[in-house]
Design a protein around this motif. Structure first.
Motif, PDB file in Angstrom:
ATOM      1  N   ALA A 192       0.867  -1.188   0.000  1.00 15.66           N
ATOM      2  CA  ALA A 192       0.000   0.000   0.000  1.00 15.66           C
ATOM      3  C   ALA A 192       0.899   1.232   0.000  1.00 15.66           C
ATOM      4  CB  ALA A 192      -0.919  -0.011   1.213  1.00 15.66           C
ATOM      5  N   ASP A 193       0.896   1.963  -1.105  1.00 16.28           N
ATOM      6  CA  ASP A 193       1.806   3.106  -1.231  1.00 16.28           C
ATOM      7  C   ASP A 193       1.571   4.131  -0.119  1.00 16.28           C
ATOM      8  OD1 ASP A 193       1.779   1.614  -3.526  1.00 16.28           O
ATOM      9  OD2 ASP A 193       1.426   3.271  -4.889  1.00 16.28           O
ATOM     10  N   GLU A 194       0.296   4.259   0.289  1.00 17.92           N
ATOM     11  CA  GLU A 194      -0.060   5.211   1.348  1.00 17.92           C
ATOM     12  C   GLU A 194       0.637   4.868   2.657  1.00 17.92           C
ATOM     13  OE1 GLU A 194      -1.849   3.210  -0.424  1.00 17.92           O
ATOM     14  OE2 GLU A 194      -3.867   3.945  -0.832  1.00 17.92           O
ATOM     15  N   MET A 195       1.082   3.597   2.779  1.00 20.15           N
ATOM     16  CA  MET A 195       1.655   3.100   4.025  1.00 20.15           C
ATOM     17  C   MET A 195       3.089   2.622   3.824  1.00 20.15           C
ATOM     18  SD  MET A 195      -1.613   0.937   5.311  1.00 20.15           S
ATOM     19  CE  MET A 195      -0.955   0.721   6.957  1.00 20.15           C
ATOM     20  N   GLY A 209       4.487  -0.814  -5.894  1.00 21.12           N
ATOM     21  CA  GLY A 209       3.159  -0.227  -6.024  1.00 21.12           C
ATOM     22  C   GLY A 209       3.008   0.720  -7.192  1.00 21.12           C
ATOM     23  N   SER A 210       1.794   1.222  -7.327  1.00 20.33           N
ATOM     24  CA  SER A 210       1.384   2.027  -8.482  1.00 20.33           C
ATOM     25  C   SER A 210       2.084   3.380  -8.556  1.00 20.33           C
ATOM     26  CB  SER A 210      -0.122   2.314  -8.415  1.00 20.33           C
ATOM     27  OG  SER A 210      -0.863   1.188  -8.068  1.00 20.33           O
ATOM     28  N   PHE A 211       2.144   4.071  -7.418  1.00 24.71           N
ATOM     29  CA  PHE A 211       2.580   5.470  -7.470  1.00 24.71           C
ATOM     30  C   PHE A 211       4.093   5.625  -7.627  1.00 24.71           C
ATOM     31  CE2 PHE A 211      -1.748   5.916  -6.341  1.00 24.71           C
ATOM     32  CZ  PHE A 211      -2.123   7.061  -7.015  1.00 24.71           C
TER      33      PHE A 211
HETATM   34  O1  MN9 Z   1      -0.398  -3.005  -4.173  1.00 24.37           O
HETATM   35  C1  MN9 Z   1      -1.382  -1.331  -5.527  1.00 24.37           C
HETATM   36  N1  MN9 Z   1      -2.716  -1.816  -5.432  1.00 24.37           N
HETATM   37  C2  MN9 Z   1      -3.546  -1.824  -6.480  1.00 24.37           C
HETATM   38  C3  MN9 Z   1      -0.417  -2.370  -5.173  1.00 24.37           C
HETATM   39  O2  MN9 Z   1      -3.225  -1.450  -7.586  1.00 24.37           O
HETATM   40  C4  MN9 Z   1      -4.902  -2.352  -6.254  1.00 24.37           C
HETATM   41  C5  MN9 Z   1      -1.113  -0.112  -4.660  1.00 24.37           C
HETATM   42  O3  MN9 Z   1       0.068   0.429  -5.140  1.00 24.37           O
HETATM   43  C6  MN9 Z   1      -2.240   0.899  -4.688  1.00 24.37           C
HETATM   44  O4  MN9 Z   1      -2.550   1.251  -6.010  1.00 24.37           O
HETATM   45  C7  MN9 Z   1      -1.890   2.190  -3.956  1.00 24.37           C
HETATM   46  C8  MN9 Z   1      -3.042   3.163  -3.956  1.00 24.37           C
HETATM   47  O5  MN9 Z   1      -4.064   2.741  -3.091  1.00 24.37           O
HETATM   48  O6  MN9 Z   1      -1.496   1.910  -2.673  1.00 24.37           O
END
Ligand code: MN9
Length: 308
Positions: A192-195, A209-211
């Protein structure tokens, strides 16, 4: 065998976006440009054809094309991890073999999803994939596929090929517990990028992760800050990153990530439908909002945000 041992797969690893053209076809040239950009910004590895890579919208042959192109562009400079998840074991085994022949360093998979599979069935799925290739397997634990419980994680970790977990759950105490009870050598990637800060603080070896496609620089700073024990600095950067993340999550984050790369001169292409392509008016609004967040939060050193 891949070129990298699991202990050398660490740091900030983008879950690479997949580039599609205006007709929704895989666009190799655009994909390669995204890879070059991320490597230039310090990506420590790439994770292909995962949720962010829109795997569930792609045919196996298309997934293979992504892996072949990216592995070729990376040319061994950083580890390449390939997500091979699918509902059927046979399909995942085929994808794992393809990934191996394209030069992947590790594979990863969500547990089989859609139907509710038993723990034994899930275990068997990972065993068969592991036996079919000689690459480390990173289990991908994410609520979208049904989280595997701690007991099953322990059983999975005993399989010979399973060497790590991408852990996208919010109960981070389990990351510490995995390290204590399964072992320091069992790799954990916080999902979880937020974490990211929290995951790293309790012992994760890296973040996937995505970001990290969009603002990898902030997370390189968070990673370094946690490693040197400067939690105040890590917290500040995480808050900056989260302002960008929360805004993007409210506006369809995968299209936002691709569009924002284009503003920095990296044409990442489009998403596959039904994911949208924002209209010019929507895109202009998103661009202005992200620039505002950058200025209000004093975010510096992110190529994508600097370009706004
Ligand atoms: O774990 C990503 N999860 C999804 C990988 O794509 C569902 C994360 O990077 C999230 O995109 C990110 C944003 O909530 O934490």
């Amino acid at each position: 065998m891949g070129r990298y041992a699991i202990k050398d797969i660490k740091g900030v690893i983008p879950a690479l976006v997949t580039s599609f053209d205006e007709k929704g076809e895989f666009d190799e040239a655009r994909q390669r440009s995204v890879v070059r950009f991320l490597l230039s910004r310090g990506a420590d590895g790439l994770y292909l054809t995962g949720s962010t890579g829109e795997f569930f919208m792609m045919a196996p042959q298309e997934r293979e094309r992504v892996v072949a192109a990216v592995a070729d562009e990376v040319a061994g400079r950083v580890p390449v991890i390939v997500h091979v998840g699918a509902v059927g074991t046979k399909l995942s085994v085929d994808l794992a073999r393809q990934a191996q022949s394209c030069g992947a360093d590790a594979i990863s998979s969500v547990p089989p999803f859609y139907w509710k599979f038993t723990n034994d069935e899930i275990l068997d799925y990972y065993r068969e994939i592991g036996e079919s290739v000689g690459l480390p397997m990173i289990v991908y634990n994410i609520a979208l596929s049904g989280l595997v419980g701690y007991g099953l994680i322990k059983r999975l970790a005993k399989l010979p090929g399973v060497q790590g977990i991408k852990y996208t759950a919010t109960s981070h105490f389990e990351i510490g517990r995995i390290k204590e009870e399964i072992g320091e050598d069992f790799a954990v990637y916080s999902g979880a990028d937020e974490m990211a800060m929290s995951g790293l603080a309790v012992g994760a070896d890296g973040v996937i992760g995505s970001f990290y496609n969009m603002i990898p620089e902030l997370f390189k700073d968070i990673y370094a800050a946690v490693r040197r024990g400067d939690l105040a600095a890590a917290r500040e950067k995480q808050a900056q990153a989260n302002a960008v993340i929360f805004y993007s999550l409210d506006h369809n984050y995968i299209p936002v990530i691709k569009r924002s790369l284009s503003w920095a001169g990296v044409d990442a292409g489009r998403c596959r439908k039904p994911l949208p392509y924002h209209s010019e008016a929507e895109a202009a609004e998103i661009r202005a909002a992200l620039a505002r967040i950058r200025d209000e939060r004093g975010i510096e050193g992110c190529a994508v945000l600097d370009a706004l």
